[in-house]
Design a protein around this motif. Structure first.
Motif, PDB file in Angstrom:
ATOM      1  N   LYS A   1      -5.610   9.538   8.057  1.00  0.00           N
ATOM      2  CA  LYS A   1      -4.631   7.997   7.486  1.00  0.00           C
ATOM      3  C   LYS A   1      -5.944   7.038   7.307  1.00  0.00           C
ATOM      4  O   LYS A   1      -5.533   6.276   6.388  1.00  0.00           O
ATOM      5  CB  LYS A   1      -3.759   7.768   8.201  1.00  0.00           C
ATOM      6  CG  LYS A   1      -2.618   8.823   8.496  1.00  0.00           C
ATOM      7  CD  LYS A   1      -1.337   8.146   9.459  1.00  0.00           C
ATOM      8  CE  LYS A   1      -0.510   9.318   9.895  1.00  0.00           C
ATOM      9  NZ  LYS A   1       0.429   8.960  10.865  1.00  0.00           N
TER      10      LYS A   1
ATOM     11  N   LEU B   1      -8.959  10.214  -2.172  1.00  0.00           N
ATOM     12  CA  LEU B   1      -9.390  10.721  -0.847  1.00  0.00           C
ATOM     13  C   LEU B   1     -10.284   9.668  -0.293  1.00  0.00           C
ATOM     14  O   LEU B   1     -10.722   8.630  -0.961  1.00  0.00           O
ATOM     15  CB  LEU B   1     -10.312  11.913  -1.068  1.00  0.00           C
ATOM     16  CG  LEU B   1      -9.742  13.089  -1.591  1.00  0.00           C
ATOM     17  CD1 LEU B   1     -11.013  14.453  -1.820  1.00  0.00           C
ATOM     18  CD2 LEU B   1      -8.775  13.899  -0.773  1.00  0.00           C
TER      19      LEU B   1
ATOM     20  N   PHE C   1      -4.445  15.667   9.511  1.00  0.00           N
ATOM     21  CA  PHE C   1      -4.250  14.512   8.270  1.00  0.00           C
ATOM     22  C   PHE C   1      -4.735  13.253   8.807  1.00  0.00           C
ATOM     23  O   PHE C   1      -4.222  12.418   9.382  1.00  0.00           O
ATOM     24  CB  PHE C   1      -2.829  14.602   7.873  1.00  0.00           C
ATOM     25  CG  PHE C   1      -2.272  15.787   7.355  1.00  0.00           C
ATOM     26  CD1 PHE C   1      -2.620  16.282   6.109  1.00  0.00           C
ATOM     27  CD2 PHE C   1      -1.524  16.719   8.227  1.00  0.00           C
ATOM     28  CE1 PHE C   1      -2.275  17.430   5.842  1.00  0.00           C
ATOM     29  CE2 PHE C   1      -1.075  17.863   7.841  1.00  0.00           C
ATOM     30  CZ  PHE C   1      -1.230  18.419   6.622  1.00  0.00           C
TER      31      PHE C   1
ATOM     32  N   LYS D   1      -7.926  16.716   6.652  1.00  0.00           N
ATOM     33  CA  LYS D   1      -7.431  16.750   5.372  1.00  0.00           C
ATOM     34  C   LYS D   1      -7.261  14.937   5.098  1.00  0.00           C
ATOM     35  O   LYS D   1      -6.926  14.275   5.782  1.00  0.00           O
ATOM     36  CB  LYS D   1      -5.999  17.372   5.262  1.00  0.00           C
ATOM     37  CG  LYS D   1      -6.276  18.677   5.592  1.00  0.00           C
ATOM     38  CD  LYS D   1      -6.830  19.741   4.800  1.00  0.00           C
ATOM     39  CE  LYS D   1      -6.443  19.595   3.305  1.00  0.00           C
ATOM     40  NZ  LYS D   1      -7.355  20.720   2.509  1.00  0.00           N
ATOM     41  N   GLY D   2      -7.673  14.826   3.611  1.00  0.00           N
ATOM     42  CA  GLY D   2      -7.648  13.785   3.094  1.00  0.00           C
ATOM     43  C   GLY D   2      -8.858  12.846   3.180  1.00  0.00           C
ATOM     44  O   GLY D   2      -9.049  11.813   2.762  1.00  0.00           O
TER      45      GLY D   2
END
Length: 435
Positions: free
Chosen positions: A11, A131, A9, A97-98
């Motif tokens: 950030k 995103l 993930f 992800k992201g």
């Protein structure tokens, strides 16, 4: 077939001395990444720019979106297109992800290109505002299509895939924070209890209206204009077997990012063995000639009935001419006793009063609408523009026109030009309501 998707993930995304991922921070060695992009001599001018949710940034013309990911085992990324032909849908794939790689024209846009606002009212119109983007902003020497309304954009789109795979490699040997398992066994290997549940197929109608190669969606690198409806395992779609095309008004387009994150398929997989028996994905095309439409609809019916389907979800990529394919498939399935839910956007004019689809049928009585492509939007100026704002007005973008860009940088446009904003594969919340 078993697919493991390991999620990391993201950030934040920064530029640094090496491409790595640590404690939620994705760091990219910019010069090394640009070397990957420049492997194609058609790229003449290129830069990487980071855009984050909430930034005062407008991105235009956006051509493609790809999620950074890599294969750890069991195949290659983008088989038959970027890499050699190999089976997709098994083994392990690692995903950042992201984050997202956007292929963006430095100057030149076209009919199929879109706009993303990272903040303000425009950000509410597309999931891509949520995103963190690594924007690959480039120009190419593809002069033969510079002034064409419809463009293949091959150099930019393939550069985006290379960059996404390069970035994804930084987590290849890492242990993921989360593991998603997609394990849908062969039909003859399922328990009696599962086989007693109603069988459901997912029908994905891919854009394939252009006769020339290079514009349409690809399945294992094969142009969908030249295929007949084909049954695939859902894992194959979630693992990069389908590549987005370059032809389609942009709000209606399904990007490569959305194909590997298809929310409808993920929900059907979740319901498998509980409420349904998920039988698989039928990929079909959206060609222009009536005979081709009727042939494809008949093939979809035969595949679904052969599998013993009782229900189907039909997803249309596009509107207008493809509406005839959408309705033809629904009619064939309903005539075969298969209950259908359709997912599509609408083209009802700026006032919302026009007929929503080019073709209609009383049998299409369960439709999920993802919005009106013609809805008029008025968006304030944005402090930073990545790409070139004038492309919206100058280059035949499906949501823009001459004069839609104002002197202060504010714009008027149709939803048509918001990048993949209708989300027919289920990733977004936009719909139509009756007032």
């Amino acid at each position: 077939m078993k697919l493991e998707v390991g999620n990391f993930f993201v950030k934040d995304v920064l530029f640094g001395s090496e491409t790595s991922f640590q404690n939620g921070i994705l760091t990219i060695d910019k010069e090394e990444a640009l070397q990957v992009v420049r492997q194609d001599d058609h790229i003449t001018d290129v830069d990487l720019v980071i855009a984050k949710p909430g930034d005062p940034i407008r991105i235009i013309p956006v051509k493609e979106a790809i999620e950074p990911r890599c294969k750890v085992s069991g195949g290659v990324m983008f088989p038959g297109a970027l890499n050699k032909l190999a089976p997709a849908g098994s083994g392990r794939t690692h995903v950042l992800k992201g984050s997202c790689v956007l292929a963006v024209g430095k100057h030149w846009g076209g009919f199929q290109d879109g706009l993303i606002d990272m903040s303000g009212p425009g950000a509410e119109r597309t999931m891509f505002s949520q995103l963190i983007h690594i924007c690959l902003v480039a120009d190419t020497d593809e002069e033969f299509e510079r002034y064409e309304q419809q463009k293949r954009n091959k150099a930019l789109r393939w550069a985006g895939m290379r960059l996404a795979e390069y970035i994804g490699q930084c987590v290849k040997n890492r242990e993921p924070e989360e593991m998603e398992i997609y394990d849908l066994p062969a039909i003859d290997k399922r328990s009696a209890e599962v086989n007693q549940l109603p069988g459901v197929v997912y029908v994905l109608q891919l854009q394939s209206q252009m006769l020339e190669n290079g514009y349409n969606a690809l399945v294992y690198g094969w142009d969908t204009n030249h295929m007949v409806p084909t049954l695939i395992h859902p894992n194959e779609l979630l693992d990069g077997a389908v590549i987005s095309g370059s032809f389609m008004p942009c709000s209606s387009k399904i990007s490569t990012y959305q194909h590997v994150n298809n929310a409808t398929i993920k929900r059907l997989m979740k319901e498998h063995g509980k409420t349904i028996n998920f039988l698989g994905v039928i990929l079909t095309n959206l060609n222009v000639q009536l005979e081709e439409k009727n042939r494809s609809a008949l093939f979809v019916r035969h595949i679904a009935t052969t599998l013993g389907a009782k229900g189907a979800v039909v997803c249309e990529e596009g509107y207008g001419n493809p509406d005839a394919d959408f309705i033809a498939v629904i009619n064939e399935l309903e005539d075969a006793g298969i209950r259908v839910v359709g997912i599509t956007n609408e083209c009802t004019g700026r006032d919302g009063r026009s007929q929503s689809l080019v073709d209609l049928s009383e049998k299409a009585n369960a439709i999920v609408s993802t919005g009106n492509v013609s809805e008029l939007l008025k968006l304030p100026p944005m402090e930073i523009v990545i790409g070139e704002l004038e492309a919206l007005a100058r280059d035949g973008n499906s949501g823009g026109w001459e004069g839609c860009v104002k002197e202060d940088g504010s714009i008027e446009m149709e939803n048509n030009g918001m990048f993949c904003s209708d989300g027919n594969t289920g990733e977004f919340i936009k719909t139509v309501v009756e007032l």
